[in-house]
Design a protein around this motif. Structure first.
Motif, PDB file in Angstrom:
ATOM      1  N   ASP A 197      16.120 -10.410 -43.042  1.00 33.24           N
ATOM      2  CA  ASP A 197      15.982  -9.547 -41.634  1.00 33.24           C
ATOM      3  C   ASP A 197      15.581  -7.993 -42.036  1.00 33.24           C
ATOM      4  O   ASP A 197      15.615  -7.747 -42.904  1.00 33.24           O
ATOM      5  CB  ASP A 197      17.639  -9.482 -41.065  1.00 33.24           C
TER       6      ASP A 197
ATOM      7  N   SER B  36      23.032 -10.167 -45.052  1.00 33.13           N
ATOM      8  CA  SER B  36      23.670  -8.889 -44.315  1.00 33.13           C
ATOM      9  C   SER B  36      24.896  -8.716 -44.816  1.00 33.13           C
ATOM     10  O   SER B  36      25.755  -7.759 -44.597  1.00 33.13           O
ATOM     11  CB  SER B  36      23.348  -8.973 -42.982  1.00 33.13           C
ATOM     12  N   CYS B  37      25.759  -9.963 -45.249  1.00 28.66           N
ATOM     13  CA  CYS B  37      26.965 -10.061 -45.620  1.00 28.66           C
ATOM     14  C   CYS B  37      27.333  -9.602 -47.118  1.00 28.66           C
ATOM     15  O   CYS B  37      27.924  -8.861 -47.487  1.00 28.66           O
ATOM     16  CB  CYS B  37      27.644 -11.380 -45.206  1.00 28.66           C
TER      17      CYS B  37
ATOM     18  N   THR C 113      33.024 -12.620 -46.777  1.00 28.29           N
ATOM     19  CA  THR C 113      32.801 -12.190 -48.086  1.00 28.29           C
ATOM     20  C   THR C 113      33.948 -12.192 -48.896  1.00 28.29           C
ATOM     21  O   THR C 113      34.166 -11.490 -49.956  1.00 28.29           O
ATOM     22  CB  THR C 113      32.468 -10.637 -47.989  1.00 28.29           C
TER      23      THR C 113
ATOM     24  N   SER D 289      23.926  -5.366 -40.016  1.00 28.87           N
ATOM     25  CA  SER D 289      24.896  -6.270 -39.064  1.00 28.87           C
ATOM     26  C   SER D 289      24.503  -7.547 -39.105  1.00 28.87           C
ATOM     27  O   SER D 289      23.163  -7.895 -39.440  1.00 28.87           O
ATOM     28  CB  SER D 289      24.748  -5.948 -37.461  1.00 28.87           C
ATOM     29  N   TYR D 290      25.581  -8.503 -39.082  1.00 25.17           N
ATOM     30  CA  TYR D 290      25.104 -10.042 -39.225  1.00 25.17           C
ATOM     31  C   TYR D 290      25.106 -10.509 -37.788  1.00 25.17           C
ATOM     32  O   TYR D 290      26.087 -10.469 -37.089  1.00 25.17           O
ATOM     33  CB  TYR D 290      26.213 -10.862 -39.966  1.00 25.17           C
ATOM     34  N   THR D 291      23.846 -10.969 -37.798  1.00 18.44           N
ATOM     35  CA  THR D 291      23.551 -11.671 -36.059  1.00 18.44           C
ATOM     36  C   THR D 291      23.399 -13.203 -36.170  1.00 18.44           C
ATOM     37  O   THR D 291      23.567 -13.957 -35.179  1.00 18.44           O
ATOM     38  CB  THR D 291      22.338 -10.860 -35.713  1.00 18.44           C
ATOM     39  N   ARG D 292      22.873 -13.731 -37.198  1.00 16.55           N
ATOM     40  CA  ARG D 292      22.330 -15.067 -37.381  1.00 16.55           C
ATOM     41  C   ARG D 292      23.499 -16.042 -37.554  1.00 16.55           C
ATOM     42  O   ARG D 292      24.265 -15.770 -38.562  1.00 16.55           O
ATOM     43  CB  ARG D 292      21.320 -15.103 -38.303  1.00 16.55           C
TER      44      ARG D 292
ATOM     45  N   ASP E 199      29.131 -16.303 -44.150  1.00 22.92           N
ATOM     46  CA  ASP E 199      29.285 -15.268 -43.309  1.00 22.92           C
ATOM     47  C   ASP E 199      30.460 -14.297 -43.836  1.00 22.92           C
ATOM     48  O   ASP E 199      30.703 -13.220 -43.213  1.00 22.92           O
ATOM     49  CB  ASP E 199      29.180 -15.169 -41.938  1.00 22.92           C
TER      50      ASP E 199
ATOM     51  N   VAL F 102      18.268  -5.863 -43.166  1.00 22.40           N
ATOM     52  CA  VAL F 102      18.668  -6.222 -44.310  1.00 22.40           C
ATOM     53  C   VAL F 102      17.412  -5.333 -45.453  1.00 22.40           C
ATOM     54  O   VAL F 102      17.836  -4.754 -46.525  1.00 22.40           O
ATOM     55  CB  VAL F 102      18.885  -7.662 -44.563  1.00 22.40           C
TER      56      VAL F 102
ATOM     57  N   ASN G 210      19.685 -15.750 -45.631  1.00 19.62           N
ATOM     58  CA  ASN G 210      20.154 -15.750 -44.324  1.00 19.62           C
ATOM     59  C   ASN G 210      21.584 -15.145 -44.190  1.00 19.62           C
ATOM     60  O   ASN G 210      21.818 -14.441 -43.145  1.00 19.62           O
ATOM     61  CB  ASN G 210      20.507 -17.052 -43.725  1.00 19.62           C
ATOM     62  N   PHE G 211      22.212 -15.040 -45.472  1.00 11.65           N
ATOM     63  CA  PHE G 211      23.516 -14.198 -45.228  1.00 11.65           C
ATOM     64  C   PHE G 211      23.464 -12.994 -45.977  1.00 11.65           C
ATOM     65  O   PHE G 211      24.482 -12.347 -46.446  1.00 11.65           O
ATOM     66  CB  PHE G 211      24.543 -15.362 -45.692  1.00 11.65           C
TER      67      PHE G 211
END
Length: 561
Positions: A445, A419-420, A366, A535-538, A364, A448, A416-417
């Protein structure tokens, strides 16, 4: 251990006189019947005190007092031991009292009497640097190659360690030059380890083996390189030390690795001249670049790269667990701040493969991805089929087609990542169409997906991709933006056309947009900077290192580009 300050009353009057070197006082005490046999709390008698003090006169007085005894009793007295196992001869030799040692030997002192800690008069004299005592003891039959420490050191080891050149000059004529301790370390190795250049020269001149290996296969050249003794390194190389002799059973470690590991730059520069370059990329070898990076010696890494060592080196998964120096540098960066080596390797053009991209994308954070893209230029795939040179662009190294393929492949495996990493990649010029893959549309997501689709013409997606989106909308796993139901606006189609004409890399990462004949307020729109980032939520399922390990064992290559 000296307890006299605490227990002064335990020292007899005769012993106190002997310690002070007062022969007259000692004689008066003996004449009055004071015993020379009495011992203090350390087991010292008057002869020990006189010998340690170096009082030849007091030693003579005491020996005269026991002269009436039988020869055996006198010999036993001369060789009497303290609680530490120290004889009068040992005490005199340790302090360099050559006249006293001579007198005691004449009185039948045991020249090889061992102490409790395995020392002896000769070893004590060598340790103290008492050359004349050493020569006297050797002439009187002292054992020159005996073992005198728990580590099995000989007198020659100790002379080399202490740097007693005069003593060693004498000992090399009578000692075994290749005597070794319990780790098979020779005196020459010891002199190289502790930087005793004069002793090293004497041993080399006497014929000692400059390539003698210890039990772990370390050589004098390796240990001198490790410890930073430049003059010893130069001497060893001049006298035939082999810089290409493997110094480890685990992997072919060379002296150059030791110099790189400990940042011995001048020695490293010297070893680069004489070390076989097969260590750089040869199969079964290990580039010293790996060692420099592992030990965080960026100055060593910089010198190696400057001298032509490959930034990619060889695959060392078997020996070290890493396929490339860059992978090792990324691993170090993931566990602790260590960016200098990463920057050096990226600037040198180190190749980015799937494992390296995994470190940057399977997290998560960058910062590592942004650091990579500070040194790499993302070209669109169409550029690889045009007359656009590879090499460097705007001070950056251009990503090769295979590197771009690996990037997209790993990105699709780390949805899964997304959004980052997705905003970073798109803002650095990655063509968003490269990510319009069934796996991305199935797993990403909702936020995304909406972010990605705003970078393309969503109305002209291929039918298979539209079907995936329709299924996700029906399942409630994707909530499309309201305007996706409509044909894209003319504004959006125009900026897509502008990006297609300029190239996503040029539009997003250069000042090309400023050169267009359009009002400046439109620059933000043309560069898609009006689109809100997802936004990163997971939360991450496991540390990035664990994800890299899983990538190694189960990476699935997806067909891209």
């Amino acid at each position: 251990m000296d307890f006299t300050e605490c227990y002064e009353d335990t020292v007899s009057s005769a012993a106190a006189a002997a310690r002070s070197g007062c022969r007259r006082q000692l004689r008066r005490l003996i004449d009055r019947g004071c015993s020379v046999d009495s011992r203090d709390n350390r087991g010292w008698n008057p002869l020990h005190e006189a010998a340690a003090a170096g009082s030849k006169e007091c030693v003579q007085e005491i020996l005269s007092a026991v002269s009436a005894r039988s020869s055996r009793c006198r010999r036993d007295y001369v060789n009497s031991l303290t609680h530490e196992g120290e004889s009068p001869c040992f005490l005199a030799a340790r302090r360099g009292h050559v006249a006293v040692v001579r007198l005691l030997l004449k009185a039948n002192a045991d020249v090889n009497q061992m102490t409790n800690d395995l020392s002896c008069p000769l070893y004590a004299a060598v340790d103290g640097g008492h050359t004349e005592v050493v020569k006297l003891l050797v002439r009187k039959g002292a054992e020159v190659d005996g073992i005198h420490t728990a580590s099995c050191w000989t007198c020659l080891h100790q002379a080399a360690y202490k740097g007693h050149g005069d003593i060693l000059r004498f000992l090399v004529t009578v000692c075994n030059l290749e005597a070794h301790d319990d780790h098979r370390i020779t005196p020459l190795f010891v002199s190289a380890q502790y930087g005793q250049r004069e002793c090293l020269q004497l041993l080399v001149d006497a014929g000692a083996n400059v390539n003698a290996q210890a039990a772990d296969l370390a050589t004098p050249l390796l240990i001198a390189s490790q410890e930073g003794h430049q003059d010893c390194v130069d001497l060893l190389l001049e006298r035939g030390a082999d810089p290409n002799m493997a110094c480890s059973d685990d992997w072919p470690q060379l002296p150059i690795h030791a110099a790189a590991q400990f940042g011995r730059i001048s020695i490293l520069r010297r070893l680069i001249e004489v070390t076989d370059r097969r260590c750089d990329g040869g199969e079964g070898m290990v580039s010293p670049l790996y060692v420099a990076i592992s030990s965080e010696q960026s100055s060593s890494a910089e010198l190696l790269l400057k001298e032509g060592y490959s930034a990619d080196a060889q695959d060392c998964r078997l020996a070290l667990g890493f396929p490339s120096p860059l992978s090792l540098a990324f691993y170090r960066t993931a566990t602790q701040p260590c960016r200098d080596s990463v920057k050096l390797l990226l600037a040198a053009g180190a190749a980015l493969k799937a494992e390296e991209w995994t470190y940057a994308l399977a997290t998560d954070r960058t910062d590592l991805l942004e650091l990579i893209l500070d040194y790499r230029w993302i070209r669109g795939p169409e550029a690889f089929h045009k007359d656009i040179p590879a090499g460097r662009h705007g001070g950056k190294t251009v990503l090769q087609l295979q590197e771009l393929r690996e990037l997209v492949c790993v990105a699709l495996s780390q949805v899964n990542f997304a959004s980052c990493w997705l905003p970073v990649l798109l803002n650095k010029g990655l063509d968003p169409y490269l990510l319009l893959h069934p796996h991305m549309l199935e797993k990403a997501d909702s936020d995304v997906l909406n972010f990605l689709l705003q970078f393309v013409n969503w109305s002209t997606l291929p039918p298979p991709l539209k079907i995936i989106l329709e299924q996700r909308e029906a399942e409630g796993t994707w909530e499309p933006l309201t305007h996706f139901a409509s044909v894209p606006s003319l504004f959006h189609l125009c900026r897509l056309k502008v990006r297609d004409a300029l190239g996503a890399d040029q539009l997003m990462t250069t000042d090309a947009v400023q050169q267009l004949p359009v009002p400046s307020p439109l620059h933000v729109f043309l560069q898609f900077r009006d689109i809100q980032k997802p936004s990163y939520t997971r939360p991450p399922p496991s540390p990035v290192i664990n994800r890299v390990e899983r990538h190694r064992s189960a990476h699935q290559h997806r067909h891209v580009l």
